[in-house]
Design a protein around this motif. Structure first.
Motif, mmCIF file in Angstrom:
data_model
loop_
_atom_site.group_PDB
_atom_site.id
_atom_site.type_symbol
_atom_site.label_atom_id
_atom_site.label_comp_id
_atom_site.label_asym_id
_atom_site.label_seq_id
_atom_site.Cartn_x
_atom_site.Cartn_y
_atom_site.Cartn_z
ATOM 1 N N GLU A 1 21.815 17.585 77.705
ATOM 2 C CA GLU A 1 22.474 17.965 78.950
ATOM 3 C C GLU A 1 23.912 17.467 79.055
ATOM 4 O O GLU A 1 24.802 18.196 79.492
ATOM 5 C CB GLU A 1 21.673 17.457 80.148
ATOM 6 C CG GLU A 1 20.420 18.249 80.441
ATOM 7 C CD GLU A 1 19.733 17.788 81.702
ATOM 8 O OE1 GLU A 1 20.374 17.077 82.524
ATOM 9 O OE2 GLU A 1 18.549 18.122 81.882
ATOM 10 N N GLY B 1 24.107 28.860 79.734
ATOM 11 C CA GLY B 1 25.452 29.337 79.426
ATOM 12 C C GLY B 1 25.439 30.676 78.715
ATOM 13 O O GLY B 1 26.224 30.919 77.794
ATOM 14 N N TYR C 1 26.053 19.605 76.176
ATOM 15 C CA TYR C 1 25.787 20.987 75.774
ATOM 16 C C TYR C 1 26.947 21.935 76.083
ATOM 17 O O TYR C 1 27.390 22.712 75.226
ATOM 18 C CB TYR C 1 24.502 21.470 76.447
ATOM 19 C CG TYR C 1 24.162 22.919 76.197
ATOM 20 C CD1 TYR C 1 23.627 23.326 74.982
ATOM 21 C CD2 TYR C 1 24.364 23.881 77.185
ATOM 22 C CE1 TYR C 1 23.298 24.651 74.750
ATOM 23 C CE2 TYR C 1 24.033 25.211 76.964
ATOM 24 C CZ TYR C 1 23.500 25.597 75.746
ATOM 25 O OH TYR C 1 23.187 26.911 75.529
ATOM 26 N N LYS C 2 27.462 21.908 77.296
ATOM 27 C CA LYS C 2 28.538 22.828 77.658
ATOM 28 C C LYS C 2 29.789 22.572 76.833
ATOM 29 O O LYS C 2 30.468 23.510 76.387
ATOM 30 C CB LYS C 2 28.839 22.728 79.147
ATOM 31 C CG LYS C 2 27.727 23.286 80.031
ATOM 32 C CD LYS C 2 28.072 23.201 81.508
ATOM 33 C CE LYS C 2 26.942 23.763 82.355
ATOM 34 N NZ LYS C 2 27.242 23.675 83.818
ATOM 35 N N GLN C 3 30.102 21.292 76.602
ATOM 36 C CA GLN C 3 31.252 20.972 75.763
ATOM 37 C C GLN C 3 31.021 21.406 74.318
ATOM 38 O O GLN C 3 31.955 21.798 73.622
ATOM 39 C CB GLN C 3 31.544 19.474 75.823
ATOM 40 C CG GLN C 3 32.105 18.992 77.149
ATOM 41 C CD GLN C 3 32.126 17.478 77.202
ATOM 42 O OE1 GLN C 3 31.097 16.840 77.439
ATOM 43 N NE2 GLN C 3 33.288 16.899 76.960
ATOM 44 N N TYR D 1 28.719 32.720 78.245
ATOM 45 C CA TYR D 1 29.604 32.166 77.223
ATOM 46 C C TYR D 1 29.052 32.453 75.828
ATOM 47 O O TYR D 1 29.797 32.747 74.889
ATOM 48 C CB TYR D 1 29.765 30.661 77.436
ATOM 49 C CG TYR D 1 30.973 30.074 76.759
ATOM 50 C CD1 TYR D 1 32.220 30.082 77.374
ATOM 51 C CD2 TYR D 1 30.870 29.514 75.486
ATOM 52 C CE1 TYR D 1 33.341 29.545 76.746
ATOM 53 C CE2 TYR D 1 31.981 28.975 74.849
ATOM 54 C CZ TYR D 1 33.213 29.002 75.478
ATOM 55 O OH TYR D 1 34.311 28.485 74.855
ATOM 56 N N LYS E 1 31.854 25.000 74.127
ATOM 57 C CA LYS E 1 33.302 25.188 74.228
ATOM 58 C C LYS E 1 34.049 24.721 72.972
ATOM 59 O O LYS E 1 35.213 25.070 72.785
ATOM 60 C CB LYS E 1 33.833 24.446 75.452
ATOM 61 C CG LYS E 1 33.392 25.063 76.777
ATOM 62 C CD LYS E 1 33.922 24.262 77.954
ATOM 63 C CE LYS E 1 33.492 24.877 79.278
ATOM 64 N NZ LYS E 1 33.987 24.093 80.439
#
Length: 346
Positions: free
Chosen positions: A245, A275, A248-250, A278, A253
């Motif tokens: 968590e 996501g 994950y988003k980074q 994305y 990206k």
């Protein structure tokens, strides 16, 4: 015998090192006199309690060890008394479609010694023959007892599931941990350009020693932005993410279009949000990976035994100090693996 054990889930105070019945050796099993074992973050989760996993109590944790064979069951053919061996902790019953095709990690009954059944943080362990690999006699016990789980996991992630190619750019998160520092070495060996994150400058220096070409202190910088700077806006081909968590988003990206995240764990939580927008727009892949096949484990451990790869040891402790060993893992203190030795061996 003496063994690390707990009778209920909880904090480190549920752990004790005390008497436990000697293991009985089945016809397909090998009795191992444990010389060295080690911890993984899995041991923390097992102690705390995992959703859907019901353990027989008292539970002995531990999914890594090495030792000397003292007895073999009547159907054992690969080992005899006096052999040096190490554990491969993944177990499958066989006979299913995936095992027949050579990948027991996909078997419906696949489970892990130390997580789902009693483990090896003890003076002795009775282990199925198929879950042991031979260890050359010149390999130190600390190395043999700490390499298996993290190197087989990282090898499958990068080489098999991730299909890493020479010249690709790879970002390894949490490079100071067991899987992380193994992944850095494997990526470097495979000819990748290796980027690594850690929380202190000292850990980053260790990551460089393991083969990282570029390092990022994630406590001071947004690693996804730093990756863009370091790659002239391109991103990396692969991210090795076992954190979950918090990252994950980074991780998404940080990827070039068409890139891939390979994950084997979620130490900060399992539900980061998919996501999907994305992912589909940038044509990314999110790939799961668990443990390794026996062939994959054999391949990477041969490279440990010959010195190509090296498990870094942050501390070696007697098993009676198991609470301290868990603390080192939980509090992210140090770099590499924590080894525990049966007190009778000291």
């Amino acid at each position: 015998m003496k063994a690390v054990q707990f009778t209920e889930h909880g904090d480190r105070d549920v752990l004790e090192y005390g008497d436990f019945p000697d293991p009985e050796v089945g016809p397909d099993e090998v009795l191992v006199d444990v010389k060295a074992a080690s911890l993984n973050h899995l041991d923390i989760w097992t102690r705390r309690g995992l959703p859907g996993v019901e353990l027989e109590m008292p539970h002995i944790p531990g999914s890594d060890m090495a030792g000397v064979v003292t007895e073999v069951g009547e159907r054992v053919t690969r080992f005899e008394a006096g052999d040096h061996v190490a554990l491969i902790a993944g177990v499958a019953g066989g006979g299913d479609e995936f095992s027949r095709k050579g990948d027991p990690t996909l078997a419906p009954d696949f489970h892990i010694i130390g997580e789902h059944v009693r483990g090896v943080h003890a003076e002795f362990a009775a282990i199925p023959e198929e879950n042991l690999v031979p260890v050359p006699e010149d390999v130190p016990w600390e190395v043999a007892g700490s390499a298996s789980l993290v190197f087989q996991t990282a090898w499958r992630m990068l080489v098999d599931r991730g299909e890493l190619r020479p010249g690709e750019k790879v970002l390894v998160l949490g490079a100071s941990g067991g899987v992380g520092h193994a992944a850095v070495q494997i990526a470097d060996y495979a000819g990748a350009e290796v980027y690594a994150t850690a929380s202190t400058d000292e850990k980053l220096e260790y990551a460089k020693e393991c083969g990282a070409d570029h390092v990022i202190n994630y406590e001071e910088e947004d690693f996804s932005k730093e990756i863009r700077k370091l790659t002239d806006g391109r991103g990396v081909d692969m991210v090795v993410d076992h954190i979950g968590e918090a990252t994950y988003k980074q991780s998404l990206k940080s990827l070039v279009k068409g890139g891939r995240v390979v994950t084997c764990g979620a130490t900060t939580g399992p539900d980061p949000g998919a996501g999907l927008n994305y992912i589909f727009w940038n044509q990314l892949s999110v790939i799961g990976s668990t443990m390794a096949t026996p062939g994959e484990a054999d391949e990477v451990l041969d490279l440990v035994w010959d010195g190509t790869f090296e498990p870094r040891i942050r501390e070696t402790l007697p098993m009676s100090e198991i609470d301290r060993a868990h603390e080192l893992i939980e509090e992210r203190q140090g770099f590499g693996k924590v080894v525990v030795i049966p007190d009778s061996e000291l």
